[in-house]
Design a protein around this motif. Structure first.
Motif, short mmCIF file in Angstrom:
data_model
loop_
_atom_site.label_atom_id
_atom_site.label_comp_id
_atom_site.label_asym_id
_atom_site.label_seq_id
_atom_site.Cartn_x
_atom_site.Cartn_y
_atom_site.Cartn_z
N LEU A 15 49.19 -82.03 7.20
CA LEU A 15 47.84 -82.03 7.75
C LEU A 15 47.64 -80.90 8.75
O LEU A 15 46.61 -80.23 8.75
N GLY A 16 48.61 -80.70 9.64
CA GLY A 16 48.46 -79.67 10.65
C GLY A 16 48.40 -78.28 10.07
O GLY A 16 47.57 -77.45 10.49
N SER A 17 49.25 -78.00 9.09
CA SER A 17 49.22 -76.67 8.47
C SER A 17 47.90 -76.45 7.74
O SER A 17 47.35 -75.34 7.75
N ALA A 18 47.38 -77.51 7.10
CA ALA A 18 46.10 -77.39 6.41
C ALA A 18 44.96 -77.17 7.39
O ALA A 18 44.06 -76.36 7.15
N ALA A 19 44.99 -77.88 8.52
CA ALA A 19 43.94 -77.71 9.53
C ALA A 19 43.96 -76.29 10.08
O ALA A 19 42.90 -75.67 10.28
N ALA A 20 45.17 -75.74 10.33
CA ALA A 20 45.27 -74.39 10.84
C ALA A 20 44.69 -73.39 9.84
O ALA A 20 43.94 -72.47 10.21
N TYR A 21 45.05 -73.55 8.58
CA TYR A 21 44.52 -72.64 7.55
C TYR A 21 43.01 -72.76 7.43
O TYR A 21 42.30 -71.74 7.38
N ARG A 22 42.50 -73.97 7.38
CA ARG A 22 41.06 -74.15 7.19
C ARG A 22 40.28 -73.66 8.41
O ARG A 22 39.16 -73.14 8.27
N LEU A 23 40.83 -73.82 9.61
CA LEU A 23 40.18 -73.24 10.79
C LEU A 23 40.06 -71.73 10.64
O LEU A 23 38.99 -71.14 10.82
N ALA A 24 41.18 -71.09 10.32
CA ALA A 24 41.18 -69.63 10.22
C ALA A 24 40.34 -69.13 9.07
O ALA A 24 39.63 -68.13 9.19
N ALA A 25 40.37 -69.84 7.94
CA ALA A 25 39.59 -69.42 6.78
C ALA A 25 38.10 -69.49 7.06
O ALA A 25 37.30 -68.76 6.45
N ALA A 26 37.71 -70.38 8.00
CA ALA A 26 36.31 -70.51 8.38
C ALA A 26 35.92 -69.51 9.47
O ALA A 26 34.79 -69.55 9.98
N GLY A 27 36.86 -68.63 9.85
CA GLY A 27 36.56 -67.60 10.83
C GLY A 27 37.05 -67.87 12.23
O GLY A 27 36.87 -67.04 13.13
N HIS A 28 37.70 -69.02 12.43
CA HIS A 28 38.22 -69.38 13.76
C HIS A 28 39.69 -68.99 13.81
O HIS A 28 40.59 -69.81 13.60
N THR A 29 39.96 -67.74 14.10
CA THR A 29 41.31 -67.20 13.93
C THR A 29 42.16 -67.25 15.19
O THR A 29 43.36 -66.96 15.12
N ASP A 30 41.56 -67.60 16.32
CA ASP A 30 42.36 -67.68 17.56
C ASP A 30 42.97 -69.07 17.66
O ASP A 30 42.49 -69.94 18.39
N VAL A 31 44.00 -69.29 16.85
CA VAL A 31 44.60 -70.62 16.69
C VAL A 31 46.09 -70.55 16.95
O VAL A 31 46.78 -69.64 16.48
N LEU A 32 46.60 -71.52 17.69
CA LEU A 32 48.03 -71.69 17.93
C LEU A 32 48.46 -73.02 17.34
O LEU A 32 47.81 -74.05 17.58
N VAL A 33 49.55 -73.03 16.59
CA VAL A 33 50.11 -74.27 16.05
C VAL A 33 51.42 -74.55 16.76
O VAL A 33 52.34 -73.72 16.75
N LEU A 34 51.51 -75.71 17.38
CA LEU A 34 52.71 -76.14 18.09
C LEU A 34 53.49 -77.11 17.22
O LEU A 34 52.93 -78.12 16.75
N GLU A 35 54.76 -76.84 17.01
CA GLU A 35 55.63 -77.69 16.19
C GLU A 35 56.94 -77.91 16.95
O GLU A 35 57.58 -76.95 17.37
N GLN A 36 57.32 -79.17 17.13
CA GLN A 36 58.50 -79.45 17.95
C GLN A 36 59.81 -79.07 17.28
O GLN A 36 60.80 -78.82 17.95
N TYR A 37 59.82 -79.03 15.95
CA TYR A 37 61.03 -78.66 15.22
C TYR A 37 60.81 -77.32 14.51
O TYR A 37 59.82 -76.63 14.75
N GLU A 38 61.73 -76.96 13.63
CA GLU A 38 61.52 -75.76 12.83
C GLU A 38 60.46 -76.02 11.77
O GLU A 38 60.23 -77.17 11.37
#
Length: 402
Positions: A15-38
């Motif tokens: 879900l998080g990776s999809a949200a990041a992609y869909r945000l950026a694809a809609a033009g919202h490119t200033d996005v940081l994804v935080l992941e506790q593991y690799e």
């Protein structure tokens, strides 16, 4: 690393990776994804090769979304050139006169609104099932529902594809960054992490079974139950009989409820029981498979799919995050309008690319064009302390945590 972003996504799973992609694809490119593991780790709910994808569901709440979910995956396939969805067909089975047969009737009723969109299905009796798939050992009291678009979503490849597409659109990922707490104001959200604090105009929380712990810092206590589940791969000697072009994805609507896949990902068939009843916390969960749970699935295969039975190749565990009604949560966190949260309820992977777009829209516009009223955070399942948990998707109470 900067400390201020327009949007922060917590969790880089399906879900998080999809949200990041869909945000950026809609033009919202200033996005940081935080992941506790690799990235691509195996401790969450997005690992392994396969997840079920299907139109068949217990409620029109979901079938209203399934066509858009398939379209969302087609978009990702087109953009990446990767095949993510494999339509091997989906077969639901039940014994006549049981609650499982009523579930099949509910599934068929929920499919009816999709008939105009070209979605087809068939009711099958035991003779027809045995004729098409002689691998099944069933009596004449078994009935089936077959939907040809059902099949396999390669969830590991799908998540990796979303990550790659998000990066191509300028999204920044920070693996190895554990989120410790959240706070929000009228102007921004502060995310405290193991690498310091970050701020953003909005946060999308996709932390799966870690979500309840993070909600505490916001003064929110949704009644989310964690259930440890596992799947097993069995090294059948009859590979050709269970190849994807000869055998479908299947679900057995019995008590227990079992499901499985043709040979995919491993040189073995994959099968599991849904909802083990092993309720855990993040502190008591284990990555070690339970041999008794593996044997329960193996015994079912020996009885119903004897050709699929073989030595255990590998078993893997994961954790379901279950609201009391086992429906999704897709909404702003109450009292924190700059934070959007997603709870997948143990069955969100098939919708992940679509849900990513829904979450992106909620974070940027406050609304979604898709029908998601049933997944609000203020529904009785999350707010009424007397709500009776119902973790089997039938609309009737089934299992209560002990």
């Amino acid at each position: 690393m900067r400390t201020a972003y327009d949007h922060i996504v917590i969790g880089a799973g399906a879900l998080g990776s999809a949200a990041a992609y869909r945000l950026a694809a809609a033009g919202h490119t200033d996005v940081l994804v935080l992941e506790q593991y690799e990235l691509g780790h195996t401790r969450g709910a997005s690992e392994d090769h396969s997840r079920i994808i299907r139109h068949t569901y217990h409620s029109t709440v979901y079938t209203a979304l399934t066509p858009a979910a398939y379209t969302a995956w087609e978009e990702v396939e087109e953009e990446t050139g990767l095949q993510l969805v494999f339509k091997v067909g989906g077969l639901d089975l039940a014994v006549t006169g049981t609650p499982g047969e009523r579930e099949l009737a509910a599934y068929e009723a929920s499919l009816a609104p999709l008939a105009g969109a070209g979605v087809t299905w068939e009711r099958l009796d035991a003779a027809e099932i045995r004729s098409r798939w002689p691998q099944w050992r069933i009596d004449d009291d078994v009935v089936g529902l077959f939907q040809p678009d059902g099949g396999i979503l390669d969830v590991r490849r799908a998540t990796a594809a979303h990550i790659a597409l998000a990066r191509a659109h300028g999204v920044e990922f920070a693996p190895g960054t554990a989120v410790l707490g959240l706070s929000s104001s009228d102007t921004h959200v502060t995310v405290s992490t193991s690498r310091g604090s970050f701020t953003a105009g909005s946060v999308v929380l996709c932390a799966a079974s870690w979500t309840p712990e993070l909600l505490v810092s916001l003064g929110v206590d949704w009644p989310i139950t964690l259930s440890q589940e596992q799947v097993s791969y069995f090294a059948t000697p009859n590979l050709r009989d269970f190849a994807p072009d000869r055998f479908p994805m299947w679900m057995w609507h019995g008590d227990p409820f079992f499901y499985g896949f043709p040979v995919y990902g491993e040189v073995a068939v994959k099968a599991a029981r849904d909802l083990s009843g092993r309720f855990v916390t993040q502190q008591t969960r284990s990555e070690l498979p339970d041999p008794a749970a593996t044997e329960e699935v193996a015994a079912f295969l020996r009885q119903r799919l004897p050709g699929a039975a073989g030595p255990e190749l590998v078993s893997k565990t994961c954790v379901y995050d279950l609201p009391p009604d086992r429906e999704f949560v897709l909404d702003h966190v109450p009292g924190h309008p700059r934070i959007v949260a997603a709870i997948g309820a143990g069955h969100a992977a098939k919708f992940a690319s679509l849900l990513g777009g829904i979450l992106a829209s909620l974070a940027t516009t406050g609304v979604s064009e898709h029908p998601i009223e049933a997944f609000r955070a203020d529904r009785p399942a999350l707010t009424d302390p007397d709500f009776i948990p119902s973790f089997r998707l039938t609309g009737e109470p089934d299992v209560t945590p002990g």
